[in-house]
Design a protein around this motif. Sequence first.
Motif, short mmCIF file in Angstrom:
data_model
loop_
_atom_site.label_atom_id
_atom_site.label_comp_id
_atom_site.label_asym_id
_atom_site.label_seq_id
_atom_site.Cartn_x
_atom_site.Cartn_y
_atom_site.Cartn_z
N TRP A 117 41.47 59.89 68.71
CA TRP A 117 40.64 58.82 68.17
C TRP A 117 39.21 59.26 67.94
O TRP A 117 38.60 58.89 66.93
N LEU A 120 38.91 61.53 64.95
CA LEU A 120 39.05 60.74 63.72
C LEU A 120 37.77 59.95 63.44
O LEU A 120 37.26 59.94 62.32
N TYR A 121 37.22 59.30 64.49
CA TYR A 121 36.04 58.44 64.33
C TYR A 121 34.80 59.25 63.97
O TYR A 121 34.12 58.97 62.98
N GLY A 123 34.70 62.42 63.03
CA GLY A 123 34.97 63.21 61.83
C GLY A 123 34.75 62.41 60.57
O GLY A 123 34.20 62.91 59.57
N ALA A 124 35.16 61.13 60.59
CA ALA A 124 34.96 60.27 59.42
C ALA A 124 33.48 60.05 59.17
O ALA A 124 33.01 60.06 58.02
N GLY A 125 32.71 59.87 60.27
CA GLY A 125 31.27 59.67 60.10
C GLY A 125 30.58 60.89 59.53
O GLY A 125 29.73 60.77 58.64
N ALA A 127 31.99 63.27 57.79
CA ALA A 127 32.46 63.44 56.40
C ALA A 127 31.68 62.54 55.46
O ALA A 127 31.30 62.95 54.35
N LEU A 128 31.40 61.30 55.90
CA LEU A 128 30.58 60.40 55.09
C LEU A 128 29.16 60.95 54.95
O LEU A 128 28.54 60.86 53.89
N HIS A 147 36.10 71.17 61.53
CA HIS A 147 36.69 70.78 62.80
C HIS A 147 37.04 72.04 63.58
O HIS A 147 37.62 72.98 63.02
#
Length: 574
Positions: A117, A120-121, A123-125, A127-128, A147
């Motif tokens: 989690w 994912l959390y 990493g998404a930030g 990436a944004l 990563h």
Amino acid sequence: MNTGVISSRSRAAALASMANGEELDVLVVGAGVVGAGSALDAATRGLSVGLLEARDFASGTSSRSSKLIHGGLRYLEMLDFALVREALKERGLLIQRLAPHLVRPVSFLYPLQHRAWERLYIGAGIALYDALALTGSFGAGLPRHRHLSRTEALRAFPSLRPESLVGAIRYSDAQVDDARHTMFLVRTAAAYGAKVAARTEVIGFLREGRRVVGVRARDAETGAELEIRARTVINATGVWTGDSQALLTGEPNQFRITASKGIHIVVPRERIAGNTGMILRTEKSVLFVIPWERHWIIGTTDTEWTLDKGHPAASRADVDYLLDEVNQTLATPLTHDDVQGVYAGLRPLLSAQSDTTAKLSREHAVGTPVPGMVVVAGGKYTTYRVMAKDAVDAAVKELHSRVPASCTEQIPLLGANGYRAAWNRRALLARMSGLPVARIEHLLQRYGTLTEELLDLVSEDPSLGEPLEGAADYLRAEAVYAVTHEGARHLEDVLTRRTRISIETADRGVAAARTTARLISGPLGWGADDIEREISLYEARVVAELAAQEQPDDATADATRRAAVDVAPLAAAV
């Protein structure tokens, strides 16, 4: 080429011209990064400009930051996408066009402590974060995030405790020597015609009715008072905004500024094994471990400060907090004995209904509390150029005449033009000057193409090409240049802001003080008594700061730091 040389002579000429000359279009009060940026913005629009600073250029917040040019990952969590996008655009501009000699990429490791989690959390930030950087014209150029497994993360940062992470994400941002960058803004503004003077305190405003038409100022070096008239005045005094506005008798402050103290510690590079920076989440905020040549900078704190704004003091509690937080992830803990330098700065935050300063706005605001006066407040270092543009836009409205739009997006700072070519020629420059390549690289990353001015000094006096006694990372020429070209007026200016000797040496610059004072005494017109006085003042400051860092809280640390007086006026040099 006009390189905006700031010397004792140019300062005297600027003050004389501002006091006796015609009315200025714009007078900027405060020569931190926003004030310096405002002076450059106004000067490059063809306006007549003055810039005053009560102490030294960048002597407040603008020399005491985390020294990062970044979008601010944590602002994404606050859903402040506009601020992050704006800051990332400015980051790209600085790296690629405006200041490639001063702003350079730096990578960071974000350790992960939970599987699935969190990757994912976070990493998404990130990436944004990378995606928002690409939305601007200057978003490319930095490596995309990656990563990493735990093994890969430990290979990148061997000093991490293996049990403190399950993996990591590596991403890129940028760093800057904030005081040197601000100095280059001042010099570039001067090169475009701005009249600049440090050690000149505004003590009142000139009024015609309600309209502000200039300032009354005091030359801190001579005690002389002067009046400077201007069609509009920009107040860019940061945490001193309220104090400056209080001089407008009977006028309410348009903005309420809360000062947030952030402290940083500096430790030797060999104490932490890592080839990247690191960002850690704490209960209160985030913590950066930032590579800084032969050192690491670790910070920062975020606490409200209501005491002396001129010399915010770090307490033992502040240092303990940083050590405790970073040691949670290090295999070999740091101790107080590892701390070579400590510095504290104040963030000027726009006040809001909040329990902690960590929640106050990092955005900026511009207002016109009375005719002829523009106030710019808040903001963050990275977006200084946008703040300056907005402030000058507001000032232009006060002029009631046609003025070109801001063009600072297209104006490289001094030292930037030709920098890539100069860097490619560094081995040749080393052979021509007789200096090691490493020395040339050091100069290029501090002066850009103005390195030639340093090399001219060494050519005229080869002894200036020797390392500075007590601070061998710097050349003797750099101390002289700080006075002859960069407006340093006192020993503290040289050791603390033109160089970083005060935080990069174990003795806080004391061993370098005497040699430095003697080197700069000639250009400043000092006698033997002046030299001894400057050394004594600097040593007293170091003693007070070290003593403050042993105090348990802000109140006692502040009282202890106040034991050291500010630099005293000296006879004006010719």
